[in-house]
Design an enzyme around this catalytic site. Structure first.
Site: not given
Ligand SMILES: Nc1ncnc2c1ncn2[C@@H]1O[C@H](COP(=O)(O)OP(=O)(O)OP(=O)(O)O)[C@@H](O)[C@H]1O
Ligand SMILES: Nc1ccn([C@H]2C[C@H](O)[C@@H](COP(=O)(O)O)O2)c(=O)n1
Length: 672
Positions: A30, A52, A94, A124, A172, A330, A358, A405-406, A433, A464-465
């Site tokens: 915002r 985001d 997103n 969405r 909203s 959320d 999401e 993400h949540r 996000k 030997s790696g």
């Protein structure tokens, strides 16, 4: 950030400590848009750095906005209500908090813009916002499906003869978008009766606290909106978005919910306080701060100041609740996971908006909670969770995260399950996000018994790696990596620089030198007292000295604690000679890696030649055989497979095949 395919979180016991959270996503985006719409420059401090916000910043840059970044402060040179670029294709990922207000603002200002996003963004809904903007004479077309992005925005013919109507019962964010964009209309209208810009909400407005954030921030940018209940909002004619010069972004209250829940769920570490959260507190303008009340209802003990919270476990088990979560949509997802630890059935109501986030969060939460052993009833706008009936009813689950993400963050809290089961979080990087370092933050606060922190040991002879295999395993699993050979190499280098004999006559001096050294690993670099020694320790001469120094028992003893300090959450892959036999005898997987001497000499030869170091195959082979012989026959922790090690001869295997093989063995030991 963990960019692995999955992250296994070991069973966790306790939590303590303090954390400063990243900035709020809702406030960040915002503020960015308001700063961009205003005239003059705005210093935005503590801005969230996440997917985001990056999407929003990139769009603003494309529109001709000056964006100057200096750590967590971003300076925005505002457009003064008119984009400098009249045509652009904007990718919004997103980010609902970016595409909705930006659509409204661009539609009012006019131009030729396309806004699109990831496939989920195109599912969405945005139709309610477009309908509202069209009443005003804005030109917005759907490029694919009616009611959904992608969109094309054209030149408006603004006509404000009646209040603008917008639905408030789906999201909203549509009202927020209008509230931020319509001051651009109000600024051109003379303050007079009937000239104000009026927005009317149709239907019940959901998620009201987010509108409060919008109004609060608008006021900070000079636009004081009059509100009649939650149905009618008036932007006075002549209102203008004015930069406050600088603004601070609060820490994210939704992100705080995971740590509030952590404090409520986890027992306190002995002698420690609970979890202290810095950057957001009782004076927060974010609606999700009211998650605190819900957590308290479930039993959390919370104290707070203007910008801090301190949480510890109160009632245990937690208390089941029945709550209307419309005001904390959320953060309510975190309550759904807390419900796993409650004394009965928890019902979270009025969360229909979860379906258009999401992912369809109602379906996702129900599905993943069931995987853990909970009984879940999912309705159109509610979720009811009954915890696993007994300790034995808990299940180890691989949590699908739906690019949400949540989902990823809240399910990490299932690792406190009483059954002591690990939890797998798929695609952990989706937290980018809003909180790219979420898991690092979690691991900095939680503790568990060392026996729960997994260790994979890769031991074996020279070239030997081991290092290649161990580093790749650590990267794929998101585990820490210990190259123990590098410590002996550093010890050898430091000893020879100090002029000490690399022999038993110097062992006491070398051992007492070691604690004075500042040894740091920075990515794949190793620093000695701040000096980068990554190349210097790799010479064949120093390798031979390392082999000699490593045969000295006091030197080995002096390096034990340092090696143990790598054993941290979420796990460790260690390579060397005695990782499985001496240093981490409890390791869950021990691999003894070998390859034929000619193969190893050939590999080392190629390695050195590629670095521009000239050598011969014969001398290399002689050196590595001498080194192996010394490492094998010394009395202190000789090179040999641990009794329970798996032998792997990779003479004829590629690196990729070896990695896949060992990952397969590791996966075979997991409960998922
Ligand atoms: N399976 C493999 N096939 C072919 N080359 C390999 C394989 N594994 C590792 N290598 C190569 O062999 C070289 C030596 O590998 P690496 O440095 O990982 O060995 P190491 O056992 O850790 O050696 P040291 O004991 O000296 O630290 C590297 O160039 C690496 O890329
Ligand atoms: N755990 C370990 C690791 C290494 N060493 C010794 C033996 C090696 O010759 C020397 C250098 O190791 P490298 O970097 O080649 O893996 O360090 C050891 O004794 N124990």
């Amino acid at each position: 950030m963990y960019a692995t395919a999955f992250l296994d979180i070991p069973p966790l016991n306790t939590a303590s400590g303090s954390i400063t959270l990243p900035g709020s996503k809702s406030i960040s985006n915002r503020v960015l848009l308001l700063a961009a719409l205003s005239e003059g420059s705005t210093d935005v401090h503590d801005l969230l750095d996440s997917d985001d916000t990056r999407v929003m910043l990139e769009a603003l840059r494309q529109l001709g906005c000056g964006v100057h970044q200096n750590h967590s402060t971003v300076t925005i040179e505002g457009l003064g209500g008119k984009p400098k670029v009249a045509q652009a294709k904007l990718f919004m990922g997103n980010a609902g908090t970016a595409i909705r207000p930006l659509t409204a603002a661009l539609a009012v200002m006019g131009g030729d813009y396309e806004l699109s996003g990831v496939p989920r963004m195109h599912e969405r809904p945005i139709g309610d916002l477009v309908d509202a903007m069209r009443q005003l004479g804005c030109q917005i077309d759907y490029l694919e499906k009616s009611g959904y992005p992608p969109l094309r925005i054209g030149q408006p013919t603004l006509n404000l003869s009646a209040p603008i109507q917008v639905r408030g019962d789906v999201s909203s964010q549509f009202l927020t978008a209008l509230l931020m964009a319509l001051p651009l209309v109000a600024m051109h209208r003379a303050p007079a009766l009937g000239n104000d810009v009026v927005i009317e909400v149709v239907g019940e407005l959901i998620s009201r606290p987010y509108i409060e954030i919008t109004l609060n921030l608008l006021a900070q940018f000079g636009v004081v909106v009059q509100r009649d209940g939650w149905q009618r909002f008036t932007i006075p004619a002549g209102s203008q978005i004015r930069t406050p010069g600088e603004i601070y972004v609060e820490a994210d209250a939704s992100s705080a919910s995971y740590f509030i829940a952590l404090g409520a769920i986890a027992a306190r570490a002995r002698g420690q306080k609970g979890i202290k959260i810095l950057g957001v507190g009782a004076a927060s303008i974010q609606g999700d701060i009211r998650f605190v009340e819900a957590a308290q209802m479930m039993g959390a003990q919370v104290t707070s100041g203007p910008n801090w919270l301190e949480i510890s476990r109160g009632a245990w088990p937690l208390k089941a609740i029945d709550l209307d979560c419309n005001h904390i949509p959320d953060a309510a997802m975190t309550l759904a996971v807390m419900a796993l630890y409650a004394d009965g059935t928890t019902t979270l109501r009025n969360v229909a908006s979860w379906r258009v986030k999401e992912t369809d969060r109602l379906a996702a939460m129900a599905c993943e909670l069931r995987k853990l052993g909970a009984t879940v009833d999912e309705g159109a706008d509610y979720i009811r969770i009954t915890p696993p009936a007994s300790v034995g009813a808990w299940k180890a689950a691989s949590i699908h995260t739906y690019d949400d993400h949540r989902v990823a963050m809240c399910f990490s809290l299932a690792a406190f399950n009483p059954a002591g089961l690990p939890v797998r979080i798929e695609d952990p990087k989706c937290v980018a996000k809003t909180f790219p370092d979420y898991f690092e933050a979690l691991f900095s606060l939680v503790q568990t018994s060392p026996k729960h922190v997994p260790v994979i040991c890769i031991d074996g002879p020279t070239a030997s790696g081991k290092g290649t295999l161990a580093a790749e395993l650590a990267m794929r699993l998101g585990y820490h990596f210990l190259d123990s050979g590098a410590l002996y190499r550093i010890a050898a280098l430091a000893a020879s620089r100090a002029g000490l004999p690399i022999a038993s006559s110097g062992e006491a001096q070398i051992a007492s030198l070691l604690p004075q050294l500042r040894i740091e690993f920075a990515g794949n670099r190793i620093l000695l007292n701040g000096e980068d020694m990554s190349e210097a320790i790799r010479t064949e001469e120093n390798g031979m000295n390392a082999s000699k120094v490593s045969a000295l028992a006091p030197v080995r003893a002096a390096l034990v604690a340092l090696q143990h300090s790598f054993h941290r959450l979420p796990g460790l892959v260690a390579d060397g000679r005695d990782m499985g036999s001496v240093i981490f005898p409890q390791a869950q997987l021990k691999v003894f890696l070998t390859a034929s001497a000619p193969q190893r000499a050939q590999r080392r030869f190629k390695q050195l030649i590629s670095k521009g170091i000239s050598t011969t195959l014969d001398s290399l082979r002689a050196d590595l055989e001498a080194r192996d012989e010394r490492d094998r026959t010394r009395s202190a922790s000789p090179l040999k497979p641990a009794q329970d090690a798996v032998l792997l001869d990779n003479s004829d295997l590629s690196v990729e095949t070896s990695v896949d093989l060992v990952l397969g063995w590791w996966q075979g030991k997991q409960p998922f």
